[in-house]
Design a protein around this motif. Structure first.
Motif, PDB file in Angstrom:
ATOM      1  N   THR A   1     111.784  34.792  72.085  1.00 24.59           N
ATOM      2  CA  THR A   1     112.793  34.678  73.136  1.00 24.59           C
ATOM      3  C   THR A   1     113.786  35.824  73.063  1.00 24.59           C
ATOM      4  OG1 THR A   1     112.632  32.267  73.180  1.00 24.59           O
ATOM      5  CG2 THR A   1     114.645  33.233  74.055  1.00 24.59           C
TER       6      THR A   1
ATOM      7  N   THR B   1     114.329  38.478  75.988  1.00 29.97           N
ATOM      8  CA  THR B   1     115.667  38.508  76.586  1.00 29.97           C
ATOM      9  C   THR B   1     116.260  39.907  76.541  1.00 29.97           C
ATOM     10  OG1 THR B   1     116.104  36.207  76.002  1.00 29.97           O
ATOM     11  CG2 THR B   1     118.012  37.595  76.429  1.00 29.97           C
ATOM     12  N   ASP B   2     116.242  40.540  75.366  1.00 33.72           N
ATOM     13  CA  ASP B   2     116.870  41.854  75.226  1.00 33.72           C
ATOM     14  C   ASP B   2     116.084  42.939  75.942  1.00 33.72           C
ATOM     15  OD1 ASP B   2     119.115  41.066  73.754  1.00 33.72           O
ATOM     16  OD2 ASP B   2     117.969  41.005  71.907  1.00 33.72           O
TER      17      ASP B   2
ATOM     18  N   LYS C   1     117.243  42.537  79.460  1.00 33.87           N
ATOM     19  CA  LYS C   1     118.626  43.023  79.537  1.00 33.87           C
ATOM     20  C   LYS C   1     118.661  44.547  79.676  1.00 33.87           C
ATOM     21  CE  LYS C   1     121.247  39.565  76.854  1.00 33.87           C
ATOM     22  NZ  LYS C   1     122.478  39.475  77.659  1.00 33.87           N
TER      23      LYS C   1
ATOM     24  N   PRO D   1     119.158  38.420  81.261  1.00 33.01           N
ATOM     25  CA  PRO D   1     119.623  37.028  81.257  1.00 33.01           C
ATOM     26  C   PRO D   1     120.591  36.791  80.103  1.00 33.01           C
ATOM     27  CG  PRO D   1     117.480  37.149  80.211  1.00 33.01           C
ATOM     28  CD  PRO D   1     117.826  38.548  80.628  1.00 33.01           C
TER      29      PRO D   1
ATOM     30  N   GLY E   1     121.760  35.899  76.627  1.00 32.02           N
ATOM     31  CA  GLY E   1     121.166  35.793  75.301  1.00 32.02           C
ATOM     32  C   GLY E   1     121.623  34.556  74.545  1.00 32.02           C
TER      33      GLY E   1
ATOM     34  N   SER F   1     119.543  31.680  76.112  1.00 33.43           N
ATOM     35  CA  SER F   1     118.111  31.708  75.814  1.00 33.43           C
ATOM     36  C   SER F   1     117.850  31.390  74.347  1.00 33.43           C
ATOM     37  CB  SER F   1     117.520  33.081  76.185  1.00 33.43           C
ATOM     38  OG  SER F   1     118.083  34.105  75.392  1.00 33.43           O
TER      39      SER F   1
ATOM     40  N   ASP G   1     122.316  34.248  85.368  1.00 32.35           N
ATOM     41  CA  ASP G   1     121.953  34.710  84.026  1.00 32.35           C
ATOM     42  C   ASP G   1     121.724  33.528  83.096  1.00 32.35           C
ATOM     43  OD1 ASP G   1     122.660  37.127  85.217  1.00 32.35           O
ATOM     44  OD2 ASP G   1     124.656  37.122  84.320  1.00 32.35           O
TER      45      ASP G   1
ATOM     46  N   GLY H   1     118.224  32.358  81.420  1.00 34.46           N
ATOM     47  CA  GLY H   1     118.158  32.305  79.959  1.00 34.46           C
ATOM     48  C   GLY H   1     117.701  30.960  79.455  1.00 34.46           C
TER      49      GLY H   1
ATOM     50  N   LEU I   1     113.967  30.543  80.239  1.00 33.37           N
ATOM     51  CA  LEU I   1     113.169  31.383  79.345  1.00 33.37           C
ATOM     52  C   LEU I   1     113.075  30.778  77.948  1.00 33.37           C
ATOM     53  CD1 LEU I   1     111.731  34.018  78.536  1.00 33.37           C
ATOM     54  CD2 LEU I   1     113.991  35.053  78.225  1.00 33.37           C
TER      55      LEU I   1
END
Length: 316
Positions: free
Chosen positions: A110, A114-115, A118, A164, A166, A169, A225, A229, A232
């Motif tokens: 995840t 996510t990053d 981003k 999204p 962090g 998520s 966002d 998150g 996800l």
């Protein structure tokens, strides 16, 4: 599947063997950690932010209600404590190892996704104006009217990482996995109608949701966002849990696949059957949802009788 080996697979007796079988999985986890570090170092995409767009990006810049250092505690340490508690109750190293492995995969996969998003999207945070212009005086390109930020580079860099969320998520990845884990261990879907079990299962999800809400309240994220998150994190957590455990509504939903495979191999004579005194003190509750894969007509009472006969033979 009867828990005839409950208490016979501990860290001391089978820990090294189980870890050795999954050595490649631990190496992949290390690779995910390296990728996660790199994604946090590189510069995100600096999306065009025109002067007229600043109207929706002038929310105040303030501290986090839930700081960054608290996220691993919520998403990893808290579920880890619950997993450890169940190990001391059941003494099953297969469950301990697979749960920890699934939890770490859940949060790290995840985190990487996510990053990566981003950095690729570069969406400005709701407080971007004050990150870009800490003195409140906007500076824009004379033609395109794109921003010319005058603030600290590190603060501006974080300002391009809105989508999204962090915090959200990661929270849903760790606590979502915990919700799956608890639902299997306490048999939420045993068709007995105990709503209290549902409350226990939903408690981690409530905590994760409140973390997401705090991100909107702090003006660090737009609601989209947080929604993305949460979706996800929960999706990855579900896939990771089902990789190591049966669905909670399954009759064998209380144990990991590896443990059930060991018991199946023992019954088929592929490896020696290990029974100790702890195995014969299994609570009656454990046999209420038992079935034998190769002999579906054998009920729970038959399983108990088999164990008693084997114990009498061992003593004689």
């Amino acid at each position: 599947m009867p828990e005839i080996q409950l208490g016979s697979h501990t860290i001391r007796s089978h820990g090294a063997q189980v870890a050795r079988v999954h050595m490649h999985d631990w190496l992949i986890l290390l690779l995910l950690v390296v990728i996660e570090i790199i994604l946090n170092i590189i510069e995100p995409f600096h999306r065009f932010v025109g002067e007229e767009m600043m109207t929706d990006l002038k929310y105040p810049l303030q501290d986090n209600t839930i700081p960054f250092w608290a996220v691993p505690i919520i998403a990893i340490i808290l579920p880890f404590i619950v997993i450890i508690i169940f190990y001391f109750i059941r003494h099953d190293v297969y469950d301990l190892h697979q749960a920890i492995l699934g939890l770490l995969f859940s949060v790290l996969i995840t985190g990487v996704i996510t990053d990566a998003i981003k950095d690729a999207v570069g969406r400005p945070r709701p407080d971007f104006f004050w990150r870009c212009f800490p003195d409140g005086k906007g500076v824009f390109h004379p033609v395109t009217r794109n921003v010319h930020c005058t603030g600290l580079k590190s603060v501006i860099k974080e300002g391009h990482k809105s989508f999204p969320s962090g915090h959200t998520s990661w929270s849903f990845a760790g606590l979502g996995f915990l919700a799956w884990y608890l639902s299997g261990k306490i048999r939420v879907f045993d068709r007995r109608g105990h709503v209290s079990k549902l409350c226990i299962m939903f408690l981690p999800l409530l905590v994760a949701a409140l973390v997401g809400v705090s991100r909107v309240d702090d003006y660090w994220h737009h609601w989209q966002d947080v929604f993305a998150g949460g979706l996800l994190g929960m999706t990855v957590a579900s896939f990771c849990y089902l990789q190591f455990f049966p669905p909670p509504y399954d009759v064998d939903g209380w144990a990991p696949h590896s443990y059930l495979n060991v018991l199946a191999d023992s019954r088929n004579g592929n490896q020696p059957l290990s029974i100790n005194a702890n195995a014969l003190t299994v609570r009656q509750l454990e046999f209420e949802s038992v079935y034998l894969r190769s002999a579906p007509d054998v009920n729970a009472q038959d399983s108990i009788s088999i164990l008693e006969d084997m114990e009498r033979g061992r003593r004689n």
